[in-house]
Structures are given as structure tokens and as C-alpha cells.
Motif scaffolding. Structure first.
Motif: not given
Ligand code: ARG
Length: 585
Positions: A253-258, A433-435
Motif C-alpha cells: 500500500k505504501q509503495m502503490d503496488v497492486i 517513496t519516489s526517491a
């Protein structure tokens, strides 16, 4: 402009190939190999003449001159200036008028969906082993896999994202033994602490097996019992898995992975026996010292290093499960391509797996899907060794991500102290997270890289904050002008691109499709990062030197068009890297 000029590089490839076929000395095996060129010499370069001449024992200078002469007469290339250079190279420069028409045609129809339309691709990524927390070693598969799946989908593929958890392996024999010996009622464990408890129990279990062989035998018996369906063992196993997955899911969820599916190794447990049977019947697998193995006798190394598919104690293993998984993905998902994103240390496993599948499918008359192992190197600490905590343990992924976010928060707070805390937190989440994602993706995946907070969080250089800032800056401009990013511009009232910066920026935009093609070719997202960084730098030069507000309509229109197109490409590029953009920073 016709839409087949969208990807200029591949259009040039086709044109030069066609021209070559009318020339004595070239054969149909010739490939023009157009490359994006060093801007000092041109926009593109024909590269294939030298290698073709070498292979066919011909004179590259002569072939180059012939192709050059033909190209100069070609109507298709009327918009390019050409230059013969060195032994068999042709430099191509796109004329300003061409650049402008390209930008005006494609700024609102930048669409790659037809590239992979009709293809079904299963991508297997993240895929951690359960019973432990995710650690820094699990970072790359998740980040690289997520980016690749977005790229494939963006190009029109039917992508199936499958998280192939390691939830059926030897760790469970040890763990079940330890749970039973500690006489813990796992039902009553505090869910917050449960995973820590399991990790500790696992360490205890390993210590026991090292102490005395009888414990190893006991752990193996527990594993066999689990694999045979013993209810108590299954209960313990299920509880541990659920606990693990809850922790993994927080990170996803934190890393926007599904994922579309989470079909772990255990999902295939009833299929492995028939796989072994099948391979034995087809005489692909053979008994060897009590185990079942596959030799690849034509292979240098694998002729003496067989692929193990059933251990001598009868237990199936990683290889068996992966064979069953390939079959399942073929039968149920009808996958044309299967992609595996793992650490480089699994290269032998996947080579042996793919060789085995080739023989197996061919014996069964199943068309062979494309099988690709997308492997990556190690994340290193600043000391150049695999990154570890001070006490020498693997760094937990959760801790690493949280640290990225809190470091980003400190910067946001320093730069923008008046922003409400809620917004600061949102920005920090994205920047942090993007970094981490970008630092990983911007490296050629097969290299190791050094993890450095200072570098990845810096606003200068090839970093996520730099790109996020570039995007936010264009958004700020459009907000000031009250123009929506997708608003149409009217080429009819536009002045011609004329300044060096306008032309350089337009040239960079033209390279976007070729960049996507290059990334897809070998599934290496770092090419996209390099491109986005160069585009953002080109934009910044343009923006500093070319006024927009206050210019006459024809100049205003063309510059705004360049801004909007750049924003679209930067935002799309970031999305394809798994990065959410910020409109304000
Ligand atoms: N669970 C494995 C690991 O942690 C990765 C699995 C990759 N996928 C596969 N189908 N083998 O190393």
C-alpha cells in the motif's frame, strides 16, 4: 503528419531498410540499426552498415555512400538533412519544420496501446517468502516489477500481475517444529507482534537444527506432514502466512503496488506430483541417487548439474513448483509471455527451468511461451558491501521506507514550513517513496548500486525530487495561466519553432517513443529515467531562456504547447516508474 511517424526511429529503420533493398550489395539481412545520436552530430544515426559490411566482407564506406546517395533522393526523407560520416555511418537531422509538425500532431495523441495489443503477459514479481518480514533484499523485485508491468500495460498488453509467494518451503518445517516446542498458542498472539515472534522462533529452530541432526530430521518430518495435509501443521502454517501477508500488504500500500493474483507456491501443491509423473513418463526427468532430476546434456554446465525436481525424501521443491506454475499460467491465463523478476543469483534456476519447459512443452505439443528472467544486482551500503544494519542484520523494508518518508518530511518542512501538516505529510510520502523507487530504477538493473539517502533525496541531478519538482513547476505555470494541462492548442496561430531551446526541447520530445521501445526491448527502466532527466533539464533551459507570459499569441501558443507536451511526457514517465506526481511542492 501521418501517424506512422510517431516513432521516428522505427520509421527511419523501415525507410532505410527499404532503400537498401534497391541497392546492389545489400541483402535482406541488412538492418539499419537507427540509434538516437549525440546531438552534436544529429538526431539519429544509421549504424548497421559497418557490421553488415564486416559480416559480408564488403566495403562499409562504399555501401554507406550508396545508401546515402539513395537516401538523399528519397521523398520520405525530405524533412531530414543527411550527412555521410566515417566508414558507413549516416547522420540524420530532423528539420525544424518537421519537429514542429511532429509536436503539433502528437501532443494530444501520444498513444502506445497498439504496440502490445492482443498480448497476454504474466509478470511474477515481489514474490517474497512468508514467515519473515520483507527486508531490503525484497525492494528491487517489487519496484522493477511494478514499473515493467505499468510499461507493458501502457503499451496495450493484457498484463496479469502475480505475486508468487514462497509459502510452502523448508522454512515451515523448522518453524512448525519451533512453534510446537515452544508450546505457544499462536491463536492468542498479539497480531502486532506475531511476525516478530515467528521470526524469533525461526531463529530458535535453525539454532536447534545446527545443534543436532535429530532436530533437522524432526523439521523435515514436520514439513512432510504439512505437505501431506496434517491439520495442526496446516493451521500453524495458515496463521503464519496470514500474519506475513498482512505485513507485506502494508508495504504494498505504501509503495502503490497492486497484484491481480497472489498464487503462492502452496497453490500448486496438488499439481506437483503430476508434473513429476509427466516428466518421468516423457523421459525428460530421471532418477538420480533417489532424487528426480532433469539433465540438459547439451549444456556446458547443466550436463553435470541437473535440475532437481523431487528430493530424495519425496518432497517437491522450488523447481517442481515453478514447472507446475508455468503450465498453470499457460492453461489458465493463456500467457504468450511470462516474466520473472528476481535477484541475479537465481539465473541458473531460471535457465534450467526454461530449458526444461522447452523440452516438456515441445513433447506435449504446447506452443512455447516467451520466458524471460529479468534479474537484478544487489543493493549495497555506502561501504560497498550488501547493505546491513549496524548489528549486521538485513534492514527491514518497512523501516527503510519509513525512514525515507521521515527524511523527506524534514526537507519539506524546511523548504515549506507554512504548508499545513497534512499536506506536508502527503508530499513527504510521495517524495520519500519516489526517491527510493527512482534511485533503484535509474540504475541499470543488472548492476549493483549503492544506497545513499543524500543522493536520492537531493533536488539536483538524476533524482526523483528533481523530476517531481520539474513537473510541479509546469503545473504552477499552468495554474497561473488558468490553463488545464490537456487544453488543446491551435497550431494554426503558432509561430515557427525558432529558438535553440525550443528546437532542442522538441527534439527531446521526439525521442520519447524510441525511448519506450528501448526500455521494452530488454526491460530496463533506467533508459526511461535517463531520458526523463534529460527532458527535464532541456525543459529547464528552455523555460529559463524563453518567455511565455506576455508574449504575442503566436509565440505564446507554441511555447505553451511545448510546456503541455513536456508535462504530459514527464508525468507519464513518472507514472510508468510507479511514481505519483505532485502538482504542488
Ligand atoms: N520466493 C522467491 C524468493 O524469495 C522468489 C520467487 C520468484 N518467482 C518464481 N516463480 N520463482 O527468492
Amino acid at each position: 503528419m501521418e501517424t506512422d511517424w510517431f516513432d521516428v526511429k522505427s520509421k527511419l529503420d523501415a525507410i532505410f531498410y527499404e532503400l537498401s533493398q534497391e541497392i546492389d550489395g545489400f541483402t535482406e539481412n541488412f538492418r539499419a540499426e537507427i540509434r538516437i545520436a549525440d546531438p552534436r552530430f544529429g538526431d539519429f544515426q544509421v549504424n548497421g552498415i559497418l557490421s553488415f559490411a564486416k559480416k559480408n566482407k564488403k566495403n562499409p564506406r562504399e555501401l554507406g555512400a550508396k545508401l546515402f546517395a539513395k537516401a538523399q533522393q528519397s521523398k520520405n526523407l525530405a524533412n531530414c538533412s543527411l550527412e555521410l560520416s566515417g566508414p558507413g555511418f549516416i547522420n540524420i537531422r530532423l528539420e525544424p519544420d518537421f519537429l514542429q509538425r511532429w509536436v503539433c500532431t502528437f501532443y494530444n495523441q501520444c498513444d502506445f496501446k497498439h504496440w502490445f495489443a492482443g498480448k497476454t503477459i504474466v509478470i511474477d514479481y515481489s514474490s517474497p517468502n512468508t514467515a519473515k518480514q520483507m527486508h531490503v533484499g525484497h525492494l528491487r523485485s517489487m519496484i522493477i516489477g511494478e514499473s515493467i508491468q505499468r510499461l507493458l500495460k501502457y503499451c496495450g498488453a493484457n498484463v496479469i500481475r502475480d505475486n508468487h509467494l514462497g509459502d510452502w518451503g523448508t522454512q515451515f518445517g523448522i518453524l512448525i517444529m519451533a512453534v510446537k516446542r515452544a508450546q505457544i498458542d499462536i491463536f492468542t498472539l498479539n497480531p502486532e507482534k506475531a511476525l516478530d515472534t515467528f521470526e524469533q522462533l525461526y531463529r530458535d529452530g535453525v539454532a536447534l537444527t545446527k545443534q543436532n541432526e535429530s532436530f533437522s530430521a524432526e523439521a523435515r518430518r514436520e514439513l512432510v506432514a504439512l505437505q501431506k495435509g496434517d491439520p495442526e501443521n496446516l493451521y500453524i502454517w495458515k496463521t503464519i502466512n496470514e500474519t506475513s501477508y498482512r505485513a507485506f500488504d502494508e508495504i504494498y500500500k505504501q509503495m502503490d503496488v497492486i497484484f491481480d493474483y497472489v498464487l503462492g507456491e502452496s497453490f500448486y501443491r496438488d499439481q506437483v506430483d503430476s508434473v513429476c509423473q509427466d516428466l518421468e513418463n516423457l523421459k525428460i526427468a530421471e532418477e538420480n541417487q533417489g532424487a528426480l532430476v532433469v539433465f540438459h546434456r547439451n549444456h556446458d554446465r547443466f550436463k553435470d548439474q541437473p535440475f532437481l525436481i523431487r528430493k530424495s525424501d519425496g518432497a517437491s521443491n522450488y523447481g517442481t513448483t515453478d514447472l507446475a506454475t508455468v503450465l498453470y499460467r499457460w492453461e489458465n491465463f493463456h500467457a504468450d509471455t511470462m516474466i520473472y523478476v528476481t535477484d541475479g543469483r537465481q539465473q541458473d534456476h531460471f535457465q534450467q527451468l526454461f530449458l526444461t519447459v522447452e523440452r516438456w512443452f515441445s513433447a506435449k505439443n504446447i506452443p512455447l511461451p516467451q520466458l524471460k528472467h529479468v534479474w537484478f544486482g544487489t543493493v549495497l551500503g555506502e561501504d560497498g558491501h550488501a547493505i546491513k544494519t549496524r548489528s549486521g542484520e538485513s534492514i527491514r523494508l518497512k523501516q527503510l521506507i519509513d525512514e525515507g518518508i521521515s527524511r523527506a518530511l524534514a526537507t519539506v518542512n524546511e523548504k515549506n514550513p507554512d504548508l499545513p501538516p497534512l499536506e506536508q505529510n502527503e508530499i513527504a510520502h510521495i517524495v520519500g517513496t519516489s526517491a527510493i523507487k527512482y534511485a533503484d530504477l535509474s540504475q541499470n538493473r543488472t548492476n549493483n548500486y549503492v544506497f545513499s539517502w543524500d543522493k536520492m533525496l537531493s533536488f539536483d541531478g538524476n533524482t526523483a525530487p528533481y523530476l517531481l519538482y520539474a513537473v510541479a513547476r509546469i503545473h504552477a505555470l499552468l495554474r497561473r495561466l488558468k490553463i488545464s494541462p490537456n487544453e488543446k492548442r491551435s497550431p494554426k496561430v503558432m509561430a515557427a519553432f525558432s529558438t535553440t531551446e525550443e528546437l532542442a526541447l522538441a527534439r527531446k520530445l521526439v525521442d520519447f517513443p524510441a525511448t519506450i521501445a528501448q526500455v521494452l526491448d530488454d526491460l530496463r527502466p533506467h533508459y526511461l529515467c535517463t531520458y526523463l532527466f534529460e527532458l527535464a533539464s532541456e525543459f529547464s533551459t528552455f523555460y529559463n531562456a524563453n518567455r511565455i507570459i506576455g508574449e504575442a499569441t503566436d509565440v505564446f501558443e507554441k511555447r505553451l504547447l511545448l510546456c503541455q507536451f513536456t508535462l504530459h511526457v514527464l508525468a507519464t514517465g513518472l507514472y510508468l516508474l510507479g511514481i505519483q506526481k505532485l502538482e504542488q511542492m
